[in-house]
Each structure stands twice: as structure tokens, then as C-alpha cells.
Scaffold this motif. Structure first.
Motif, short mmCIF file in Angstrom:
data_model
loop_
_atom_site.label_atom_id
_atom_site.label_comp_id
_atom_site.label_asym_id
_atom_site.label_seq_id
_atom_site.Cartn_x
_atom_site.Cartn_y
_atom_site.Cartn_z
N PRO A 131 -3.70 -5.67 7.23
CA PRO A 131 -4.33 -4.37 7.51
C PRO A 131 -4.55 -4.10 9.00
CG PRO A 131 -6.02 -5.96 7.01
CD PRO A 131 -4.71 -6.71 6.97
N PHE A 132 -3.94 -4.89 9.88
CA PHE A 132 -4.19 -4.75 11.31
C PHE A 132 -3.50 -3.52 11.89
CE2 PHE A 132 -4.10 -9.26 10.13
CZ PHE A 132 -5.43 -9.58 10.37
N HIS A 133 -2.37 -3.13 11.34
CA HIS A 133 -1.69 -1.91 11.75
C HIS A 133 -2.04 -0.80 10.77
CE1 HIS A 133 1.66 -4.46 13.83
NE2 HIS A 133 0.57 -4.35 14.57
N ARG A 134 -2.59 0.28 11.27
CA ARG A 134 -2.95 1.39 10.40
C ARG A 134 -1.72 2.14 9.90
NH1 ARG A 134 -7.61 4.96 12.98
NH2 ARG A 134 -7.40 5.88 10.89
N SER A 135 -0.63 2.03 10.62
CA SER A 135 0.61 2.70 10.22
C SER A 135 1.79 1.87 10.73
CB SER A 135 0.68 4.12 10.78
OG SER A 135 0.61 4.10 12.19
N PHE A 136 2.99 2.26 10.34
CA PHE A 136 4.19 1.56 10.76
C PHE A 136 4.43 1.75 12.26
CE2 PHE A 136 5.22 1.51 6.27
CZ PHE A 136 5.89 0.31 6.13
N LYS A 137 4.94 0.70 12.88
CA LYS A 137 5.46 0.81 14.25
C LYS A 137 6.97 0.94 14.14
CE LYS A 137 1.78 -1.77 16.55
NZ LYS A 137 1.33 -0.64 17.37
N ARG A 138 7.51 1.97 14.79
CA ARG A 138 8.94 2.25 14.68
C ARG A 138 9.67 1.86 15.96
NH1 ARG A 138 12.61 6.81 15.37
NH2 ARG A 138 10.92 7.99 16.36
N PHE A 139 10.81 1.21 15.78
CA PHE A 139 11.68 0.84 16.89
C PHE A 139 13.02 1.54 16.68
CE2 PHE A 139 8.62 -2.49 16.23
CZ PHE A 139 8.21 -2.84 17.50
N PRO A 140 13.21 2.71 17.30
CA PRO A 140 14.46 3.46 17.11
C PRO A 140 15.66 2.65 17.61
CG PRO A 140 12.77 4.82 18.12
CD PRO A 140 12.27 3.42 18.17
N PHE A 141 16.79 2.86 16.98
CA PHE A 141 17.99 2.14 17.37
C PHE A 141 18.40 2.44 18.81
CE2 PHE A 141 18.79 2.39 12.64
CZ PHE A 141 18.46 1.07 12.42
N GLU A 142 18.06 3.64 19.30
CA GLU A 142 18.44 4.01 20.66
C GLU A 142 17.78 3.12 21.71
OE1 GLU A 142 17.29 6.08 18.44
OE2 GLU A 142 18.96 7.42 17.97
N SER A 143 16.63 2.53 21.36
CA SER A 143 15.91 1.70 22.33
C SER A 143 16.31 0.23 22.24
CB SER A 143 14.40 1.82 22.10
OG SER A 143 14.02 1.19 20.89
N ILE A 144 16.97 -0.17 21.17
CA ILE A 144 17.30 -1.58 20.96
C ILE A 144 18.59 -1.93 21.67
CG2 ILE A 144 17.79 -3.36 19.24
CD1 ILE A 144 16.13 -1.74 17.26
N GLN A 145 18.51 -2.90 22.57
CA GLN A 145 19.68 -3.34 23.32
C GLN A 145 20.45 -4.43 22.58
OE1 GLN A 145 20.33 -1.87 26.51
NE2 GLN A 145 18.73 -0.52 25.73
N ASN A 146 19.73 -5.40 22.06
CA ASN A 146 20.36 -6.52 21.35
C ASN A 146 19.45 -6.97 20.22
OD1 ASN A 146 22.81 -7.25 23.11
ND2 ASN A 146 21.15 -7.27 24.59
N TYR A 147 20.03 -7.67 19.27
CA TYR A 147 19.27 -8.29 18.20
C TYR A 147 20.06 -9.50 17.69
CZ TYR A 147 22.56 -5.92 15.10
OH TYR A 147 23.70 -5.48 14.49
N LYS A 148 19.34 -10.49 17.20
CA LYS A 148 20.02 -11.67 16.68
C LYS A 148 19.11 -12.42 15.71
CE LYS A 148 18.81 -14.34 20.84
NZ LYS A 148 19.34 -15.18 21.93
N ALA A 149 19.71 -12.94 14.65
CA ALA A 149 19.00 -13.77 13.69
C ALA A 149 19.01 -15.20 14.21
CB ALA A 149 19.68 -13.69 12.32
N LEU A 150 17.85 -15.85 14.20
CA LEU A 150 17.79 -17.20 14.75
C LEU A 150 16.63 -17.99 14.15
CD1 LEU A 150 15.23 -16.78 16.80
CD2 LEU A 150 16.94 -15.99 18.38
#
Length: 213
Positions: A131-150
Motif C-alpha cells: 500500500p506504499f504507492h497510492r497509484s501506479f508509477k508509469r515508465f513510458p517506453f519513450e523514456s526507457i533506453q535499455n532493459y535486461k533480465a538478470l
């Protein structure tokens, strides 16, 4: 193992997720001020392509939580029902009842409802640590430079589980040592966020598919 509630909408099932080439660079990255906080994500028209819900499932965590629960119930039973003062310096009955309510009822209920919800939609990645976040935090794809599963070390890299802040960036994790690391722009700065997951390969695959649409 954490309980997982996921909703996947993939054209095909991955036969070997390890063959994926991570990290993956996002198409057309732009410098924007993210993450964005969603006041009411239900009002958006974004389609949920992936959903994972994680709750506290580690036995050792619940054993620690059980210590004050058992102690408060035992003390209340001794003093309020049997009429025997509990301890060398017993508390008044009203305080014993209050301790029972707080530590015997509200305390375990609070931990039971803690959960980490991760969604991939067609307009970004949504994360909420209830319950710490009152709503979702959104990370738009336009802001994401890289991602990786690790695989990572939660204690060494971020100081444990939960909402964490460390030298390697921030983390939202519930259990285990696997997740997807996001690198995104926040103004003129590059930031990192580790999203803990029990199925990081599927989460990364959902990000890839959503970004291609």
C-alpha cells in the motif's frame, strides 16, 4: 516462492527464453521527465499485455512476523481471560487489549496485503508497491533506453527487499534475486530501476513485444 498472478497476451510462446539478446535498446528514446504518476490508471485506454502480482511468501519472513503476534495473543489470553497479570510489570487491561489489536491483528493483516504489481501495457511499464504507492508509477517506453533480465544480489546491491535505494539505483522487489533492470531518462539524467520478478524473461519479452507495436 512468491505467488504470481499474471496475464500474458503473446502471439507465440517462447521455447527458450535464454536465447533472448539482452540488454535491448528501446526504439526512439527521448529525454522526458519520468516515471510519471498515474492518478487513475483505470481511466486510460492502455491494454494490459502482462501482469505479475507478488506477495510475501518467504517462510522466514512470516516466522519473524509471528513473534509479536503470538506474544500479544498469549499475553492477552493470560491477563484478559485468565485474570493473571502478564509479566513482571503488567500493563493495564486497556493497554493489553490495544497491544492485541495492533500487534495481534493489524500487524499481520498489514503484511498480508503488501504486494508488488507489475504490468506491461501498450504505452509503458506500470509498477505499484501496495500500500506504499497510492497509484501506479508509469515508465513510458519513450523514456526507457535499455532493459535486461538478470540475476542480482538483493542485499549487496540494494540492501534487501521492498522499496530500496542503493548505489546501483532503485529497486522494487518482493522476493528472490531475479528481475528486469531498466535504464531510463529523467530529465538530463540516466537512472536505473530494478523491478523484481519471478519470471523476468517473460517480463522482458512483454516489454519487447509492446515496444514493437
Amino acid at each position: 516462492m512468491a505467488f504470481v498472478d499474471r496475464k500474458l497476451n503473446y502471439p507465440t510462446k517462447m521455447s527458450n527464453p535464454k536465447q533472448m539478446n539482452y540488454p535491448t535498446k528501446m526504439n526512439n528514446p527521448k529525454q522526458t521527465n519520468y516515471p510519471a504518476k498515474m492518478n487513475n490508471p483505470k481511466q486510460t485506454n492502455s491494454q494490459v499485455l502482462f501482469r505479475e502480482v507478488q506477495k510475501i511468501s518467504q517462510i522466514w519472513v512470516w516466522l519473524i512476523i509471528a513473534i509479536p503476534v503470538v506474544f500479544s495473543w498469549y499475553g492477552a489470553y493470560q491477563q484478559l481471560l485468565l485474570g493473571k497479570p502478564f509479566g513482571n510489570n503488567p500493563a493495564p487491561d486497556w493497554m493489553m487489549f490495544l497491544l492485541l489489536l495492533v500487534f495481534g491483528v493489524l500487524f499481520p493483516v498489514f503484511f498480508y496485503y503488501i504486494k508488488l504489481v507489475t504490468e506491461v501495457r501498450n504505452d509503458g511499464i506500470y509498477v505499484r508497491f501496495y500500500p506504499f504507492h497510492r497509484s501506479f508509477k508509469r515508465f513510458p517506453f519513450e523514456s526507457i533506453q535499455n532493459y535486461k533480465a538478470l540475476t542480482y544480489n538483493p542485499i549487496r546491491d540494494y540492501g534487501g527487499w521492498g522499496i530500496r535505494y542503493g548505489l546501483k539505483g532503485n529497486a522494487y522487489n518482493m522476493a528472490g534475486n531475479r528481475g528486469v533492470l531498466l535504464e531510463f531518462t529523467d530529465g538530463n539524467k540516466m537512472k536505473k530501476l530494478m523491478i523484481g520478478s519471478q519470471i523476468p524473461e517473460k517480463l522482458a519479452e512483454a516489454i519487447r513485444k509492446a515496444n514493437e507495436k
